[in-house]
Design an enzyme around this catalytic site. Structure first.
Site, mmCIF file in Angstrom:
data_model
loop_
_atom_site.group_PDB
_atom_site.id
_atom_site.type_symbol
_atom_site.label_atom_id
_atom_site.label_comp_id
_atom_site.label_asym_id
_atom_site.label_seq_id
_atom_site.Cartn_x
_atom_site.Cartn_y
_atom_site.Cartn_z
ATOM 1 N N TYR A 198 2.684 -1.622 -2.328
ATOM 2 C CA TYR A 198 2.337 -1.877 -0.933
ATOM 3 C C TYR A 198 0.913 -2.404 -0.888
ATOM 4 O O TYR A 198 0.013 -1.848 -1.518
ATOM 5 C CB TYR A 198 2.440 -0.578 -0.125
ATOM 6 C CG TYR A 198 2.078 -0.731 1.338
ATOM 7 C CD1 TYR A 198 2.895 -1.438 2.210
ATOM 8 C CD2 TYR A 198 0.909 -0.146 1.849
ATOM 9 C CE1 TYR A 198 2.562 -1.577 3.554
ATOM 10 C CE2 TYR A 198 0.587 -0.274 3.197
ATOM 11 C CZ TYR A 198 1.408 -0.986 4.040
ATOM 12 O OH TYR A 198 1.086 -1.115 5.370
ATOM 13 N N ASP A 222 -5.265 -4.073 -6.527
ATOM 14 C CA ASP A 222 -5.335 -3.400 -5.233
ATOM 15 C C ASP A 222 -5.642 -1.933 -5.513
ATOM 16 O O ASP A 222 -4.754 -1.148 -5.826
ATOM 17 C CB ASP A 222 -4.010 -3.564 -4.481
ATOM 18 C CG ASP A 222 -4.048 -2.872 -3.127
ATOM 19 O OD1 ASP A 222 -5.020 -2.121 -2.867
ATOM 20 O OD2 ASP A 222 -3.110 -3.077 -2.337
ATOM 21 N N LYS A 278 -9.485 3.231 2.050
ATOM 22 C CA LYS A 278 -9.322 4.685 1.995
ATOM 23 C C LYS A 278 -10.628 5.412 1.617
ATOM 24 O O LYS A 278 -11.491 5.565 2.465
ATOM 25 C CB LYS A 278 -8.127 5.037 1.116
ATOM 26 C CG LYS A 278 -6.851 4.427 1.754
ATOM 27 C CD LYS A 278 -5.524 4.825 1.203
ATOM 28 C CE LYS A 278 -4.431 4.307 2.119
ATOM 29 N NZ LYS A 278 -3.438 3.439 1.524
HETATM 30 C C1 PLP Z 1 -3.018 2.052 2.234
HETATM 31 C C2 PLP Z 1 -2.931 0.873 1.356
HETATM 32 C C3 PLP Z 1 -3.191 -0.432 1.818
HETATM 33 C C4 PLP Z 1 -3.437 -0.721 3.264
HETATM 34 O O1 PLP Z 1 -4.589 -0.137 3.753
HETATM 35 P P1 PLP Z 1 -4.716 0.100 5.347
HETATM 36 O O2 PLP Z 1 -6.094 0.630 5.496
HETATM 37 O O3 PLP Z 1 -3.626 1.054 5.696
HETATM 38 O O4 PLP Z 1 -4.534 -1.214 5.997
HETATM 39 C C5 PLP Z 1 -3.212 -1.458 0.909
HETATM 40 N N1 PLP Z 1 -2.958 -1.242 -0.401
HETATM 41 C C6 PLP Z 1 -2.692 -0.013 -0.873
HETATM 42 C C7 PLP Z 1 -2.464 0.174 -2.342
HETATM 43 C C8 PLP Z 1 -2.635 1.074 -0.020
HETATM 44 O O5 PLP Z 1 -2.310 2.281 -0.492
#
Ligand code: PLP
Length: 428
Positions: free
Chosen positions: A144, A239, A267
């Site tokens: 994701y 990511d 995060k």
């Molecule tokens: C949570 C998440 C996102 C998106 O971040 P948001 O602050 O919710 O937009 C992107 N990549 C990864 C791996 C994530 O866990």
């Protein structure tokens, strides 16, 4: 457990917010219950509007690595708020946090702050496309990367949880530039990159997948990915929105010793306030406006409250042995969960990397999206409700990770293991 006020709030919320929530997984649909509304949180605990107390393993989906309402972080934010909440002009705090990020994350030479992980990944992909002059991106099934159009193909997190393949509203013209292939499959990776390398701008990967539940990269997957992308002039994007500042202070790239070209953060970097960031090689980052032609901007980007929280959060991570202690706690919990499954005689595959873990209700092994989907999500739903009834708040989906924070005590983790033994026995 009484949840009358939550139920009433949820009814009211559904009238004015789609599904009653501002992010789909929060609705708890896949675990077959209604969400509780949270009043407040402290340390490892959250409290709902009916006065129930829960030991929390969601930790706001990762940011609260020091637990909730940490004193140092709250002080930093309350100090900052007195000087005003947004200026739309450069500040010392942005420079300070950027310097900390550049120092912390091995491959980052320059960094740009945004307001969410979604913005970070979306901007990093635009930059990779602008830098290479190519359009196609490669991602992995079950990973994701936020909710930007290009990523909503075989995506993880709420997309799997709700069992939807992609999303209406994403034009075919955009999707045709995204290739999604299985995680940990080096042969298919090589074939795809060699065949279409001339069109591929970037590969984006969660270096430890956290959005199909916790799935570790195989011993050679990331190294092979790095070799191939380097050879074929493809930008490699890690990511690290979950893994950044969690697997190590320098993230998964420090943990595995593999350097991407660009890194996305989110995060933890905001200490619970809305922050994302993307950074990497200076020659690539210099393509961003105003120095370069790739446009990206933000009214509230580098917000002083968020920067203050981020700085305080990172400082706490620099304490000696922070990661060693956190990982020891996670290991204790994971071992306890494994034993609980064995003694109840139910199949559970426990995947753990550092302080990220998922117990999949399947014989396993779980190495990719397909094997993760082999889990018994209905059984997880029952387990989730049983644990909640004992005051333990797990992720409301089989396909998410449990986050351990430094605020969780060994005694609390022992209690969780005991409750899990009880819950697994009931499931058997
Ligand atoms: C949570 C998440 C996102 C998106 O971040 P948001 O602050 O919710 O937009 C992107 N990549 C990864 C791996 C994530 O866990």
């Amino acid at each position: 457990m009484e949840t009358k006020i939550s139920s009433r709030m949820f009814e009211m919320a559904k009238k004015v917010i789609p599904g009653g929530v501002n992010s789909p997984v929060r609705a708890c649909k896949s675990v077959g219950c209604e969400p509780v509304f949270i009043q407040k949180a402290k340390g490892s605990h959250i409290y709902d509007v009916d006065g129930n107390e829960y030991l929390d393993f969601v930790c706001s989906w990762g940011p609260m690595i020091h637990g909730h309402a940490n004193e140092e972080i709250m002080d930093a934010v309350t100090d900052a708020v007195k000087d005003g909440t947004s200026f739309g002009a450069p500040t010392t705090k942005e420079m300070a946090l950027a310097s900390m990020v550049v120092e912390a994350v091995p491959s980052i030479e320059k960094v740009r702050f945004v307001n969410s992980g979604t913005e970070a990944t979306m901007s990093a992909v635009r930059l990779a496309r602008g830098f290479t002059g190519k359009d196609v991106i490669v991602k992995f099934d079950g990973c994701y990367h936020g909710h930007a159009d290009s990523f909503l193909i075989k995506a993880g997190s709420g997309v799997i949880t709700l069992g939807i393949p992609g999303s209406p509203g994403v034009p075919e013209d955009i999707v045709k530039n995204t290739i999604s292939i299985p995680y940990n499959n080096e042969d298919l990776l090589e074939k795809t990159l060699r065949e279409r390398g001339a069109e591929i701008a970037c590969v984006i990967v969660e270096p430890v997948a956290g959005n199909m539940g916790c799935v570790a990269p195989s011993a050679t997957f990331l190294a092979r990915l790095r070799e191939l992308t380097e050879e074929l002039n493809i930008v490699l994007i890690f990511d690290e929105v979950i893994t950044g500042f969690r697997l190590a202070y320098g993230g998964a790239q420090e943990h595995f010793g593999i350097m991407p070209d660009l890194t996305c953060l989110g995060k933890i970097i905001g200490g619970g306030l809305p922050v994302g960031a993307y950074g990497g090689r200076a020659d690539i980052m210099d393509q961003i406006a105003p120095d370069g032609p790739v446009y990206q901007a933000g009214t509230l980007s580098g917000n002083p409250l968020a920067m203050a929280a981020g700085i305080a959060n990172l400082r706490l991570l620099q304490r000696p042995d922070f990661y060693k202690e956190l990982n020891e706690k996670a290991e204790f919990l994971a071992d306890g969960l494994k034993k609980a499954a064995e003694s109840a005689g139910i199949p559970v595959t426990l995947n753990r990397v550092g302080s990220l873990m998922t117990g999949f209700f399947t014989e396993g092994p779980v190495t990719d999206f397909e094997s993760a989907m082999g889990s018994d999500a209905d059984r997880y739903a029952v387990h989730y409700r049983q644990m909640l009834s004992k005051g333990i708040n797990l992720a409301p989906s089989q396909f998410e990770v449990a986050f351990v924070s430094s605020a969780h005590t060994m005694d609390e983790l022992k209690t969780v293991v005991e409750m899990t033994e009880w819950s697994f026995k009931k499931l058997a």
